[in-house]
Design a protein around this motif. Structure first.
Motif, PDB file in Angstrom:
ATOM      1  N   GLY A   1       0.809  -1.205   0.000  1.00 22.27           N
ATOM      2  CA  GLY A   1       0.000   0.000   0.000  1.00 22.27           C
ATOM      3  C   GLY A   1       0.843   1.255   0.000  1.00 22.27           C
TER       4      GLY A   1
ATOM      5  N   ALA B   1      -8.409  -4.471  -0.239  1.00 21.76           N
ATOM      6  CA  ALA B   1      -9.669  -4.045  -0.862  1.00 21.76           C
ATOM      7  C   ALA B   1     -10.846  -4.750  -0.214  1.00 21.76           C
ATOM      8  CB  ALA B   1      -9.633  -4.327  -2.363  1.00 21.76           C
TER       9      ALA B   1
ATOM     10  N   ARG C   1     -13.526   0.955  -0.991  1.00 18.18           N
ATOM     11  CA  ARG C   1     -12.968  -0.393  -0.873  1.00 18.18           C
ATOM     12  C   ARG C   1     -11.575  -0.377  -0.264  1.00 18.18           C
ATOM     13  NH1 ARG C   1     -16.251  -2.736   0.227  1.00 18.18           N
ATOM     14  NH2 ARG C   1     -15.313  -4.742  -0.219  1.00 18.18           N
ATOM     15  N   VAL C   2     -11.435   0.250   0.900  1.00 18.93           N
ATOM     16  CA  VAL C   2     -10.145   0.292   1.578  1.00 18.93           C
ATOM     17  C   VAL C   2     -10.280  -0.244   2.993  1.00 18.93           C
ATOM     18  CG1 VAL C   2      -8.237   1.726   2.388  1.00 18.93           C
ATOM     19  CG2 VAL C   2      -9.368   2.279   0.231  1.00 18.93           C
TER      20      VAL C   2
ATOM     21  N   GLN D   1      -0.763  -4.574  -5.580  1.00 22.64           N
ATOM     22  CA  GLN D   1      -1.670  -3.907  -4.652  1.00 22.64           C
ATOM     23  C   GLN D   1      -3.048  -3.764  -5.300  1.00 22.64           C
ATOM     24  OE1 GLN D   1      -3.785  -1.985  -2.012  1.00 22.64           O
ATOM     25  NE2 GLN D   1      -1.787  -2.817  -1.494  1.00 22.64           N
TER      26      GLN D   1
ATOM     27  N   VAL E   1      -5.816  -1.963  -4.355  1.00 18.99           N
ATOM     28  CA  VAL E   1      -6.561  -0.706  -4.216  1.00 18.99           C
ATOM     29  C   VAL E   1      -5.965   0.349  -5.148  1.00 18.99           C
ATOM     30  CG1 VAL E   1      -7.318   1.107  -2.636  1.00 18.99           C
ATOM     31  CG2 VAL E   1      -7.110  -1.260  -1.829  1.00 18.99           C
TER      32      VAL E   1
ATOM     33  N   GLN F   1      -5.837   5.686  -2.730  1.00 18.49           N
ATOM     34  CA  GLN F   1      -4.953   5.652  -1.568  1.00 18.49           C
ATOM     35  C   GLN F   1      -4.330   7.020  -1.302  1.00 18.49           C
ATOM     36  OE1 GLN F   1      -2.406   2.075  -0.970  1.00 18.49           O
ATOM     37  NE2 GLN F   1      -3.083   1.518  -3.027  1.00 18.49           N
TER      38      GLN F   1
END
Length: 472
Positions: free
Chosen positions: A149, A178, A318-319, A341, A343, A348
């Motif tokens: 992330g 996610a 969706r985090v 990753q 997401v 982010q």
């Protein structure tokens, strides 16, 4: 000129020449355009359909390349003969009729747990952060990003966890994911189905139970006492990993007291096991001081802490995130060295800015007051409409509560009758490992996505449905 009426749609992602090619090919396969037929000239067809000559030429070229059509000097494009029996058949053939969607009653009142208050979402601040994130250099923005992330987001989460939950951790321990199901799927791969048994509270979140089952883990239920997990039962089990919701048990709502937390930590140390702490809605506590997380008490590095932005902000981004024990970091990196990753980088970076600028902290404070009023409106409405005929459970925190109506034994029947009247209420039976073992007839009422007026009116109408049962 033969009649061609393709439905060409410029809004589709499929190029126009492919749409025209597919249409003409299908017409030939179905026998609508016969062998030996001369197709319209490129100029004539482009004028007739109102598309460019290049589009028609490209479609014809594909038909020629695949042998459906041949180009003859001074004659144009002629449909060739081909054996339909030799044509490739689709790999998937539909062998059933798609059922027509059932007619549903528009639900005026939906007490679904998991819905949030979108009216108070800080759209202006979020849009500003998204716009600012777009100014990130392309070499940082337009790629998959760090495997664990975005570093700045992980730094902000580490700071937030220390301030809000008393957790000491570094950004290196944090992994962005996610959603809780995807994150739990990763955790499943850090353990072994052959040597590890997973324990869960009974009742507990059925969605996570499904993830463990899909990864072929043996999952054992641990019963609950009035103050939460039965530690003695856990100690007698063969479990090496346990998934718990200690700050607000889902769905019953109790808080695991400090004594049991310490015993749970000792169990993990003694068995060389791990605790997965799902702190899904700890931000919304309405009575007393905030409860320290189990991870904050973890001196032996045995707790995997899982948090989410779905309740405090929105599930749409969706985090979620987890804090891994240091002893699992190398295992994680070796296991997922080839994963990207999941997401979006832009999301982010926007979230990192949203936290850094203080928007998240202010939003949580605001929503705690908003949800406190809704929760009080729901409790008051139940008391007013049902009095001693209803018992409320788990109302001190979170975005839902349970209610038990004294005269109701057939919960599924009540849920169906309410649905027919435009009210969605939910049975809590699915949270038990075996719903057929007659768990208490609890109704789960979520209030996050409803206005205070909707809550009051929904409960008032529910009263008429419930009372009609035992009056009749």
């Amino acid at each position: 000129m033969i009649e061609l009426t393709p439905n060409l749609d410029i809004t589709k992602r499929t190029p126009l020449y492919e749409q025209l090619y597919e249409y003409m090919k299908n017409e030939m396969l179905q026998g609508h355009i016969q062998k030996g037929v001369r197709l319209p000239s490129v100029r004539a067809l482009s004028k007739y359909l109102g598309i460019s000559r290049n589009t028609v030429e490209a479609a014809y070229a594909q038909l020629v390349a695949e042998g459906y059509v041949e180009s003859k000097p001074r004659q144009g494009f002629i449909v060739k003969e081909f054996d339909k029996e030799c044509l490739p058949k689709p790999l998937f053939q539909k062998t059933y009729e798609t059922p027509k969607p059932a007619e549903t009653v528009k639900q005026a009142y939906d007490f679904r747990y998991g819905n949030i208050d979108i009216a108070h979402f800080p759209m202006k601040a979020w849009r500003a952060c998204m716009n600012e994130a777009m100014d990130t250099p392309p070499e940082q923005l337009l790629w998959y990003g760090e495997r664990q992330g975005d570093i700045e987001l992980r730094e902000q989460i580490a700071h937030y966890l220390f301030q809000a939950r008393g957790i000491h951790c570094s950004y290196e321990q944090i992994v962005i994911g996610a959603g809780i199901h995807q994150m739990t799927g990763l955790l499943c791969q850090l353990f072994s189905q052959e040597t590890d048994t997973i324990a869960m509270e009974n009742p507990s979140y059925d969605g996570i139970r499904t993830v463990f089952a899909n990864h072929r883990y043996r999952v054992v239920p641990i019963s609950l006492e009035k103050d939460g997990l039965n530690i003695t039962e856990l100690e007698k089990s063969e479990a090496t990993v346990i998934y718990v919701t200690p700050s607000h048990q889902l769905p019953l709502g109790m808080v695991l007291p400090i004594g049991k937390r310490q015993k749970l930590l000792k169990w993990a140390e003694k068995t060389d096991g791990f605790i997965i702490e799902d702190d899904y809605d700890s931000e919304f506590r309405y009575e007393g001081k905030s409860i320290p997380s189990l991870k904050a008490l973890d001196t032996q590095d045995r707790v995997i802490y899982v948090g989410t932005f779905s309740k405090v902000l929105t599930p749409a981004i969706r985090v979620c995130y987890m804090v891994l024990p240091v002893r699992l970091l190398e295992v994680f990196q070796n296991t997922f060295y080839n994963y990207n990753q999941p997401v979006a980088t832009i999301v982010q970076k926007a979230l990192a800015l949203f936290m850094k600028k203080g928007y998240l902290e202010r939003h949580i404070r605001k929503m705690r007051n908003v949800y406190a009023k809704k929760r009080q409106a729901l409790i008051a409405a139940i008391d007013e409409n049902f009095g001693t005929d209803a018992t409320i459970i788990g109302e001190k925190a979170g975005l839902h509560l349970l209610v038990r109506f004294r005269h109701v034994t057939d919960v599924s029947g009540l849920v169906e009758r309410a649905k027919n009247e435009g009210i969605n209420i939910y049975s809590a039976a699915k949270y038990w490992f075996d719903p057929t073992t007659s768990p208490p007839p609890y109704i789960l009422l979520g209030f996050g996505g409803m206005s205070e007026h909707e809550i009051k009116e929904g409960v008032r109408q529910l009263r008429e449905i419930v009372r009609s049962d035992f009056v009749s």
